[in-house]
Enzyme design. Structure first.
Site, mmCIF file in Angstrom:
data_model
loop_
_atom_site.group_PDB
_atom_site.id
_atom_site.type_symbol
_atom_site.label_atom_id
_atom_site.label_comp_id
_atom_site.label_asym_id
_atom_site.label_seq_id
_atom_site.Cartn_x
_atom_site.Cartn_y
_atom_site.Cartn_z
ATOM 1 N N CYS A 90 38.927 34.951 41.143
ATOM 2 C CA CYS A 90 38.541 35.826 41.562
ATOM 3 C C CYS A 90 37.853 37.072 40.904
ATOM 4 O O CYS A 90 37.733 37.322 39.506
ATOM 5 C CB CYS A 90 39.782 36.437 42.382
ATOM 6 N N TRP A 93 48.796 34.688 46.883
ATOM 7 C CA TRP A 93 48.739 34.191 45.887
ATOM 8 C C TRP A 93 50.357 34.018 45.418
ATOM 9 O O TRP A 93 51.345 34.599 45.079
ATOM 10 C CB TRP A 93 48.406 35.077 44.978
ATOM 11 N N VAL A 98 45.045 40.472 43.623
ATOM 12 C CA VAL A 98 44.403 40.502 41.638
ATOM 13 C C VAL A 98 43.341 41.174 41.226
ATOM 14 O O VAL A 98 42.497 40.881 42.395
ATOM 15 C CB VAL A 98 44.980 38.547 42.169
ATOM 16 N N TYR A 132 30.257 40.259 49.767
ATOM 17 C CA TYR A 132 30.863 40.229 50.936
ATOM 18 C C TYR A 132 30.926 41.156 52.630
ATOM 19 O O TYR A 132 31.147 40.017 53.081
ATOM 20 C CB TYR A 132 32.640 40.550 50.561
#
Length: 342
Positions: A45, A82, A120, A183
């Site tokens: 990430c 996650w 996260v 994105y």
């Protein structure tokens, strides 16, 4: 960072759900103290990576412990989450400090009725098991400015007061056009949105190619948070954004100045030594089934290109400008060798 986002509408990032701040004086209710907090991240990430970089550069490894989740995630109640696996946790697939298998357990410890996304980075209170913050931007700022008494000797100023306005301005358009822009392109619901996003991505890269031609770093003659925020996207560009997100007008490696800038930072302590290109490729290609249903993970590009000379030393500037680089990465936090990342 959430995963498995489907291209059904123009991509928008969920706002941070929990934003408690931890400061040196406890003015927001939480005091920076060694061993009290655990930082949960994915090495895939980019939003988590920038916080990991700040923690490393500031030498906060002993003050804030690090937990790394599995890059492939796990489907729980129909949603990808996650989690800790045997390779990233203990033999039972739990984090050895927090005692949880899925990060969402820390979210639910904070709010049993929480039904939003789980992302996260996540700062967790070790004593209570509760999530403190998933605000990646403020976590970066606070680790750079509010943990000074616990930072290493010789730690640099990544967010100096005299430069904060410029750092924030530069960071804002980096976020809009690059951090967020890739994105928007990757999860675009239609051709129009995709082309608009890609146009912005490459217009900004073209601008940065010119801006960095005569300057070693983005804002000053040393690294700042602006460089970390840009670099988290650049290091992922050729590996996943170029192909997986269709940002394929050019590769980063086809920009002479930007590619040299990116290599310069990769070879600076805190950048390359916190980067796991294998985790990055595995997560993006495997988890984003909405745009890669086959889950075939790309094998390139060759990671050894990051170690080629950059020759940026000829420009004015030093990464830590009078301060010192951090010590070597602790043994238990070392990333996969480049030999296994390609």
């Amino acid at each position: 960072m959430r995963a498995n986002m489907l291209p059904t509408e123009d991509f928008e990032r969920d706002p941070s759900a929990f934003t408690d701040r931890v400061t040196s004086d406890g003015r927001y209710g939480r005091v920076a103290e060694p061993g009290r907090y655990r930082l949960v991240v994915s090495r895939a990430c980019p939003w988590a990576h920038r916080v990991v970089m700040v923690r490393r550069i500031m030498g906060l490894e002993e003050a804030i412990s690090l937990a790394v989740v599995d890059p492939l995630q796990e489907v729980i109640d129909g949603e990808p989450h996650w989690v800790f696996s045997e390779g990233n946790g203990d033999r039972d697939g739990k984090d050895p400090v927090l005692g949880i298998h899925a990060l969402r357990e820390a979210y639910l410890a904070r709010d049993p009725h929480y039904t939003g996304g789980v992302s996260v980075p996540a700062l967790v209170d070790v004593a209570t098991g509760e999530l403190v913050s998933n605000d990646y931007d403020m976590l970066s700022v606070d680790l750079a400015t509010e943990w000074g008494d616990l930072a290493r000797e010789g730690a640099p100023s990544l967010y100096p007061e005299l430069l904060r306005e410029e750092i924030d301005t530069v960071s804002a358009w980096i976020h809009r056009d690059l951090n967020h822009g890739v994105y928007r392109a990757g999860f675009a619901p239609d051709q129009e949105v995709y082309e608009d996003a890609v146009s912005n991505v490459f217009s900004r890269l073209d601008y940065l190619e010119r801006r960095l031609a005569g300057h070693r770093y983005l804002v000053s003659d040393h690294i700042t948070l602006a460089d970390l925020r840009l670099w988290a996207t650049l290091v992922r560009f050729d590996a996943v954004y170029h192909g997986h997100f269709k940002c394929n007008r050019r590769k980063l490696s086809e920009y002479p100045v930007l590619w040299a800038y990116a290599r310069d930072l990769y070879q600076t302590p805190g950048f390359g030594d916190t980067t796991d290109l294998l985790h990055i490729r595995e997560h993006y290609y495997y988890v984003h089934t909405g745009i890669n249903p086959s889950r075939i993970v790309a094998v390139g590009p060759d990671p050894y290109g990051w170690e080629e000379p950059h020759y940026r030393e000829a420009l004015n500037g030093e990464p830590f400008r009078g301060d010192t680089p951090p010590d070597p990465v602790p043994e238990n936090e070392r990333v996969t060798d480049l030999e296994f990342q390609g």
